[in-house]
Design a protein around this motif. Structure first.
Motif, PDB file in Angstrom:
ATOM      1  N   LYS A  26      44.740  56.846  37.593  1.00 21.11           N
ATOM      2  CA  LYS A  26      45.525  55.787  38.237  1.00 21.11           C
ATOM      3  C   LYS A  26      47.020  55.943  37.946  1.00 21.11           C
ATOM      4  O   LYS A  26      47.855  55.781  38.846  1.00 21.11           O
ATOM      5  CB  LYS A  26      45.045  54.430  37.703  1.00 21.11           C
TER       6      LYS A  26
ATOM      7  N   GLN B  65      34.973  42.177  36.997  1.00 22.04           N
ATOM      8  CA  GLN B  65      35.578  41.763  35.721  1.00 22.04           C
ATOM      9  C   GLN B  65      35.958  40.281  35.781  1.00 22.04           C
ATOM     10  O   GLN B  65      36.287  39.754  36.835  1.00 22.04           O
ATOM     11  CB  GLN B  65      36.803  42.618  35.380  1.00 22.04           C
TER      12      GLN B  65
ATOM     13  N   LEU C  57      44.995  44.386  31.580  1.00 18.13           N
ATOM     14  CA  LEU C  57      44.448  43.921  32.856  1.00 18.13           C
ATOM     15  C   LEU C  57      44.432  42.392  32.954  1.00 18.13           C
ATOM     16  O   LEU C  57      44.391  41.845  34.054  1.00 18.13           O
ATOM     17  CB  LEU C  57      43.052  44.504  33.081  1.00 18.13           C
TER      18      LEU C  57
ATOM     19  N   LEU D 213      40.465  54.901  35.657  1.00 19.79           N
ATOM     20  CA  LEU D 213      40.949  54.873  34.274  1.00 19.79           C
ATOM     21  C   LEU D 213      40.370  56.011  33.432  1.00 19.79           C
ATOM     22  O   LEU D 213      40.582  56.063  32.222  1.00 19.79           O
ATOM     23  CB  LEU D 213      40.694  53.506  33.631  1.00 19.79           C
TER      24      LEU D 213
ATOM     25  N   ALA E 215      42.487  48.015  27.058  1.00 23.14           N
ATOM     26  CA  ALA E 215      42.564  47.882  28.522  1.00 23.14           C
ATOM     27  C   ALA E 215      42.560  46.412  28.928  1.00 23.14           C
ATOM     28  O   ALA E 215      43.297  45.999  29.828  1.00 23.14           O
ATOM     29  CB  ALA E 215      41.399  48.612  29.177  1.00 23.14           C
TER      30      ALA E 215
ATOM     31  N   SER F  38      37.840  46.019  33.784  1.00 23.79           N
ATOM     32  CA  SER F  38      38.227  47.064  34.760  1.00 23.79           C
ATOM     33  C   SER F  38      37.155  47.331  35.802  1.00 23.79           C
ATOM     34  O   SER F  38      37.365  48.148  36.709  1.00 23.79           O
ATOM     35  CB  SER F  38      38.631  48.383  34.075  1.00 23.79           C
TER      36      SER F  38
ATOM     37  N   ASP G 174      36.383  51.508  35.252  1.00 24.09           N
ATOM     38  CA  ASP G 174      37.027  51.912  36.499  1.00 24.09           C
ATOM     39  C   ASP G 174      37.205  53.432  36.488  1.00 24.09           C
ATOM     40  O   ASP G 174      37.828  53.975  35.575  1.00 24.09           O
ATOM     41  CB  ASP G 174      38.396  51.213  36.565  1.00 24.09           C
TER      42      ASP G 174
END
Lengths: 245, 245
Positions: free
Chosen positions: A23, B211, B131, B19, B127, B207, B16
């Motif tokens: 990403k 989520q 996020l 990621l 993460a 992610s 994800d």
């Protein structure tokens, strides 16, 4: 409306371009402007489009700049480029939320109604563990892990008791920006009863071509520094179990 | 010589596929065999070549398997495929060294002269911060961060005093696998004097497409669980500053 244009606050990882996330790489390739930190290498910047404007907004130790003013200048860049409707990638070393001022940049975006996203990255303290086979957690040994940005206030280490408490359980301390005070900190930990045999790993320029790992102990840190001068940035891992496997 | 063939112990990040690191993606695409964990989703496995053999070696809570035997079975797979001269990708959720048994797998490779590499990944606890805009560190507020894998031994939380010590400095605790004991742990922290107003963030399936983030406090955790049942895996962040920005 220009002000709502997307700003990507991106963690670039510890240095190796291959440790960017997919990403992060997509955002880099698609950016109009990249605002980058001191530790972002050319290899990563070269992945962006040659037409992309690349602006250095980083800091180096003792560069004479005021940190609050520098952070404000970055925020003003966000506003400036958002008004021009440009896609901004704010490229930060490691992960934006681990000693990276991501929180301040998010707050500015929210307060100014700038549409933003945050893309996590691999933080150096954890990458070092993988790349040098130094365990951070292990079943049956320790189930905590302390991240610590070393600071000295009035000649003292305000977090000393917390570090001791964690280290005495066998859990490691991963110290960012800790090289400069490491001798003093080790001395204070030893005075408080942490064994001189406690292993210390110094991991320098993690994931970069000239990365290097050094192993020493609390009791040998003075003589270590007489022989070695690890390059910055370095991560220091202290702990009973923090020995190369 | 078969036994020296490369084994890649790879952190897949929180879920994800974007990621994954670029390096993890390269290894996936080039693998002969993938040995994958329970939490690795189809979207990630689909990135590998259709010809690649994909073997599930994961664990789920209460799946009845003995964890030592399961780990040994993974090690035997390393040997088996290395002897056949196949490129193995051991695909692990998050980062291999953060509550991921990477250390055990490295030790087995070293003891058996298997050539290996470890590729760090984005760990869910960090993460989640990006996020959901929950700060982990912030200049002038806190410069420590505790990772903790929650466990209960004989009805007690052996790390309780360490958690308290860190939380009282304003630094957050990021708890992995902590949902099941969260009510009890909160009660014990409150008994020891941690303010009932202390924020708690529960970040579920970080992610991934479904989520979800939940905000509550120490004092409201009981009524929270009467209303909500966050899906696993979840990360819990506790701390004075651990509020969405």
């Amino acid at each position: 409306m220009g002000l709502s244009h997307l700003i990507s606050i991106v963690g670039a990882g510890p240095g190796d371009p291959d440790l960017l996330t997919v990403k992060a790489l997509k955002r880099l390739k698609n950016a109009d402007v990249i605002l980058y930190d001191a530790l972002i290498g050319d290899e990563i910047l070269k992945l962006a489009n040659p037409q992309t404007e690349k602006k250095y907004v980083g800091k180096l130790n003792n560069d004479g700049q005021n940190p609050v003013e520098r952070q404000n200048a970055i925020h003003q860049q966000f506003l400036y480029w958002a008004r021009k409707n440009k896609k901004v990638v704010r490229l930060k070393t490691g992960d934006p939320m681990v000693f990276g001022r991501g929180a301040e940049e998010i707050r500015f975006c929210k307060e100014n109604n700038l549409t933003f996203e945050v893309i996590p990255g691999v933080t150096a303290g954890i990458a070092g563990s993988s790349l040098f086979s130094v365990p951070l957690t292990e079943r049956g040994k320790n189930n905590m892990l302390l991240f610590y940005a070393c600071r000295k206030v009035d000649g003292q280490f305000p977090e000393l008791e917390s570090l001791l408490n964690i280290l005495k359980t066998g859990s490691p301390v991963v110290s960012y920006m800790g090289l400069i005070h490491l001798e003093e900190l080790s001395e204070k930990l030893a005075e408080k009863g942490l064994p001189l045999s406690t292993p210390i790993q110094i991991l320098s320029r993690i994931s970069q071509k000239n990365q290097r790992g050094f192993s020493t102990t609390m009791g040998e840190i003075d003589s270590f520094f007489q022989k070695h001068q690890p390059e910055t940035p370095s991560i220091v891992i202290i702990g009973e179990n923090a020995e190369e496997i």
